[in-house]
Design a protein around this motif. Structure first.
Motif, PDB file in Angstrom:
ATOM      1  N   PRO A   1       0.648  -1.076   0.059  1.00  0.00           N
ATOM      2  CA  PRO A   1      -0.290   0.376   0.031  1.00  0.00           C
ATOM      3  C   PRO A   1       0.677   1.496  -0.433  1.00  0.00           C
ATOM      4  O   PRO A   1       1.829   1.298   0.988  1.00  0.00           O
ATOM      5  N   PRO A   2       0.805   2.416   0.051  1.00  0.00           N
ATOM      6  CA  PRO A   2       0.909   3.508  -0.776  1.00  0.00           C
ATOM      7  C   PRO A   2       1.760   4.288   0.437  1.00  0.00           C
ATOM      8  O   PRO A   2       2.270   4.871   0.660  1.00  0.00           O
ATOM      9  N   SER A   3       1.130   4.067   2.051  1.00  0.00           N
ATOM     10  CA  SER A   3       1.175   4.010   3.359  1.00  0.00           C
ATOM     11  C   SER A   3       2.027   3.657   3.452  1.00  0.00           C
ATOM     12  O   SER A   3       2.778   4.516   4.797  1.00  0.00           O
ATOM     13  N   ILE A   4       2.965   3.082   2.687  1.00  0.00           N
ATOM     14  CA  ILE A   4       4.343   2.043   3.937  1.00  0.00           C
ATOM     15  C   ILE A   4       5.042   2.494   2.734  1.00  0.00           C
ATOM     16  O   ILE A   4       5.198   1.694   1.760  1.00  0.00           O
TER      17      ILE A   4
END
Ligand SMILES: CC(C)(COP(=O)(O)OP(=O)(O)OC[C@H]1O[C@@H](n2cnc3c(N)ncnc32)[C@H](O)[C@@H]1OP(=O)(O)O)[C@@H](O)C(=O)NCCC(=O)NCCSC(=O)C[C@@](O)(CC(=O)O)C(=O)O
Length: 270
Positions: free
Chosen positions: A259-262
């Protein structure tokens, strides 16, 4: 003036693609000498794979064992590199055929293709045993020789299973085939002996994995080592297709590996 040298193996232009696999002429299709109209509806998919690769019809016992191996390796979820990469590819607008090819192209020595080398490993144990060494000694000697080159033996070890749930049912099918006189069990016994050598003195065993289990089946059935990889590719293509198709239906675009949040750790000054 042509400078091309004549090829002595080609007597006639029709020899260029000469093949004993199939015969195709107007209104005629034969696969390994069998009219396709006789095969459709009467042969299973495992049966046609055997016929195409071996040029003869499998016995019911051979077909059952081949089918069990093909079923066992179809899928291992999005954790498996071949599946993950196919799902990612499916979100990148490259089409289903390219997504499947992306997954298939990831299968190799470390993931999904180790059955080819595993068959050579098992053959070494089997040969020493047939020459008179006890099975345990043959396995110890072979493991020592192979580990002098690489500590990782092909067909053994798994990144998270300590006992792969596919192992016992598939090897059980081989045991059944030994009882039925379909195969002789010598590759199965070689694999089990290696597993015992690798487990000695360890708290966490190094189990035979799915590449190894399927290699046992393909070796018992008399397939040459490169076809252990080829048959794994055929089987895993089913799972790759199912995952790529599901991902396509979810409509995501340009999906990355996490995921882009990681964010990946940036290693300063490397
Ligand atoms: C597969 C893996 C990289 C896993 O590594 P691991 O993470 O466990 O490796 P490590 O942490 O390095 O090792 C921990 C300790 O075990 C020792 N140890 C490990 N493997 C050992 C071994 N083969 N021979 C002796 N010793 C071994 C090692 O020496 C160390 O000992 P120590 O230093 O004393 O602690 C590794 O086994 C390996 O390269 N295998 C050979 C290639 C192979 O057969 N590939 C097929 C894998 S199946 C597959 O592809 C299909 C799949 O199942 C895949 C999926 O889903 O992923 C699917 O269906 O898709």
């Amino acid at each position: 003036m042509s400078h091309a040298r004549p090829d002595p193996t080609v007597r006639d232009v029709s020899d260029w693609w000469s093949t004993s696999v199939s015969r195709i002429e107007p209104n005629r299709i034969e696969l390994r000498g069998r009219p396709v109209q006789d095969l459709i509806g009467s042969i299973s998919f495992a049966g046609i794979i055997w016929l195409m690769l071996r040029g003869e019809t499998a016995t019911p016992g051979q077909e059952r064992l081949l089918e069990a191996a093909l079923v066992s390796s179809v899928d291992h979820g999005p954790h498996a590199p071949s599946i993950a990469v196919a799902r990612m590819a499916a979100t990148c607008g490259i089409g289903l055929n390219n997504a499947v090819a992306t997954g298939v192209n990831l299968l190799g020595d470390v993931h999904g293709g180790a059955g080819e080398q595993c068959m050579a490993l098992l053959a070494d144990v089997r040969r020493l045993h047939q020459q008179g060494a006890g099975l345990a000694t043959a396995a110890e000697t072979t493991v020592g020789a192979w580990q002098a080159r690489s500590k990782y033996l092909p067909g053994f070890g798994h990144r998270f299973h300590s006992v792969d749930p596919r192992r016992d049912p598939l090897l059980g099918q081989v045991e059944q085939a030994v009882s039925d006189g379909v195969v002789d069990g010598s590759y199965l016994h070689a694999a089990q002996a290696i597993e015992r050598v690798l487990a000695a003195g360890r708290t966490r065993p190094v189990p035979i994995n799915i590449d190894g289990c399927t290699a046992v089946v393909y070796a018992e059935l008399g397939f040459p080592p490169p076809l252990a990889r080829g048959l794994f590719v055929l089987s895993r293509s089913v799972g790759i297709l199912a995952h790529a198709w599901e991902e396509t239906g979810q409509g995501r675009r340009n999906k990355g590996p996490m995921p882009p949040s990681i964010l990946p750790t940036f290693t300063e000054g490397a």
